[in-house]
Design an enzyme around this catalytic site. Structure first.
Site, mmCIF file in Angstrom:
data_model
loop_
_atom_site.group_PDB
_atom_site.id
_atom_site.type_symbol
_atom_site.label_atom_id
_atom_site.label_comp_id
_atom_site.label_asym_id
_atom_site.label_seq_id
_atom_site.Cartn_x
_atom_site.Cartn_y
_atom_site.Cartn_z
ATOM 1 N N ASP A 30 2.166 -0.760 7.736
ATOM 2 C CA ASP A 30 2.120 -2.126 8.461
ATOM 3 C C ASP A 30 1.018 -2.290 9.086
ATOM 4 O OD1 ASP A 30 3.429 -4.576 8.977
ATOM 5 O OD2 ASP A 30 5.309 -3.658 10.146
ATOM 6 N N HIS A 47 -5.741 -5.055 3.811
ATOM 7 C CA HIS A 47 -5.362 -4.405 3.169
ATOM 8 C C HIS A 47 -5.987 -3.471 2.247
ATOM 9 C CE1 HIS A 47 -1.544 -6.412 3.307
ATOM 10 N NE2 HIS A 47 -1.966 -7.511 1.766
ATOM 11 N N LEU A 141 1.457 18.527 -3.362
ATOM 12 C CA LEU A 141 1.667 17.235 -2.401
ATOM 13 C C LEU A 141 2.562 15.717 -3.899
ATOM 14 C CD1 LEU A 141 2.172 15.046 -0.160
ATOM 15 C CD2 LEU A 141 0.401 14.202 -0.665
HETATM 16 C C1 FPP Z 1 2.250 -4.787 5.840
HETATM 17 O O1 FPP Z 1 0.941 -5.088 6.094
HETATM 18 C C2 FPP Z 1 1.236 -3.830 3.948
HETATM 19 C C3 FPP Z 1 1.450 -4.547 2.705
HETATM 20 C C4 FPP Z 1 2.341 -5.059 2.621
HETATM 21 C C5 FPP Z 1 1.198 -3.648 2.187
HETATM 22 C C6 FPP Z 1 0.768 -1.955 1.863
HETATM 23 C C7 FPP Z 1 -0.218 -1.616 1.277
HETATM 24 C C8 FPP Z 1 -1.062 -1.183 0.926
HETATM 25 C C9 FPP Z 1 -1.901 0.429 2.308
HETATM 26 C C10 FPP Z 1 -2.696 -1.200 0.132
HETATM 27 C C11 FPP Z 1 -2.712 -0.996 -1.469
HETATM 28 C C12 FPP Z 1 -1.356 0.305 -1.552
HETATM 29 C C13 FPP Z 1 -2.121 0.871 -2.739
HETATM 30 C C14 FPP Z 1 -0.782 2.036 -2.994
HETATM 31 C C15 FPP Z 1 -2.852 1.419 -3.110
HETATM 32 P P1 FPP Z 1 1.081 -6.301 6.724
HETATM 33 O O2 FPP Z 1 0.610 -7.206 5.501
HETATM 34 O O3 FPP Z 1 2.883 -6.867 6.735
HETATM 35 O O4 FPP Z 1 0.932 -6.848 7.492
HETATM 36 P P2 FPP Z 1 1.302 -7.675 8.680
HETATM 37 O O5 FPP Z 1 2.041 -7.807 9.267
HETATM 38 O O6 FPP Z 1 -0.260 -7.223 9.973
HETATM 39 O O7 FPP Z 1 0.724 -9.269 8.272
#
Ligand code: FPP
Length: 250
Positions: A30, A47, A141
């Site tokens: 997150d 992201h 893994l």
């Molecule tokens: C949360 O941050 C993150 C996500 C909803 C997506 C996680 C994705 C990745 C780490 C990259 C893509 C994944 C792969 C498998 C290649 P948020 O957007 O909710 O952050 P915020 O709470 O600060 O708005």
């Protein structure tokens, strides 16, 4: 195992006990959006930076001989985000699997998913299936990517599978217990997570592995996901090893 964590002012030693490694680590990645906002960048670049963190964590988990790593990449609720953000996440996933699939494979890493991948756009579903097929016989893994995943959704789908098996006389109602129910979930062939990490200073499950996390140790950090690195994972494992797990006993 001995590691060194570098901080601006000191070098901190992290010592891990090989006998007490968590078998299964789950991570709620997150803070990508806030990481981008702090830099006046679009959320999608947050992201993108998050993928760098993901790479480092998979490498560290693999080197540390963790058996299972489950990563919350896209929840059933994430469809409510703006279309361009959803598309960017799908494209990042595809790009990551295309670029890194071979390397993951050569490192004996097995890619698996939890969640309803039939709900993904076809180009993403295809790439996910390809990566799963390529790595299916690997023994290192096990990386579970949670895609179109929600804990409640998973439980409801598990109940439907049980109901179908009852209807077809494959099992009877009396056979159902916690273990049998677990075997109808998408995590059927894995141990429950020992350690659940959530980054970015939020303290919620957000519908992630809610059945499986009944006795999981929780570890929170204020670090935003794109800044999270292998040494932070090792710190979490080190803290985990200091905890006393009682599973409800005295
Ligand atoms: C949360 O941050 C993150 C996500 C909803 C997506 C996680 C994705 C990745 C780490 C990259 C893509 C994944 C792969 C498998 C290649 P948020 O957007 O909710 O952050 P915020 O709470 O600060 O708005």
């Amino acid at each position: 195992m001995k590691f060194f964590k570098s901080s601006p002012s000191s070098l901190q030693e992290i010592i891990l006990d090989n006998e007490k490694l968590p078998q299964h680590i789950a991570i709620i990645m997150d803070g990508n959006g806030r990481w981008a906002k702090k830099r006046f960048l679009p959320r999608t670049l947050g992201h993108k930076a998050g993928v760098e963190a993901l790479r480092d964590i998979i490498k560290t988990a693999s080197n540390t001989k963790i058996a299972y790593l489950t990563l919350y990449a896209f929840s059933t609720e994430n469809w409510n985000r703006p279309n361009d953000e959803v598309s960017a996440l799908m494209e990042l996933l595809v790009e990551y699997l295309r670029k890194e699939g071979e390397e993951l494979h050569s490192n004996n890493i097995k890619i698996n998913t939890i969640g309803d991948i039939d709900g993904l756009p076809e180009f993403a579903r295809k790439e996910v299936l390809r990566a799963k097929e390529l790595t299916k016989n690997n023994t290192g893994l096990w990386v579970n990517i949670a895609l179109n995943y929600g804990g409640r959704d998973e439980i409801v789908r598990g109940i439907k599978r049980i109901a179908k098996d009852i209807k077809e006389d494959k099992i009877s109602i009396e056979d159902i217990n916690q273990e049998v129910f677990s075997s109808y979930l998408e995590t059927a062939n894995m141990p429950d997570p020992d350690l659940l990490i959530r980054t970015s200073g939020e303290y919620r499950f957000s519908n992630f592995l809610i059945w499986q996390s009944a006795y999981t140790e929780l570890w929170f950090t204020d670090i935003l996901w794109p800044d999270f690195r292998g040494e932070d994972l090792l710190m979490a494992i080190s803290d985990f090893q200091k905890r006393e797990r009682r599973f409800g006993k005295v």
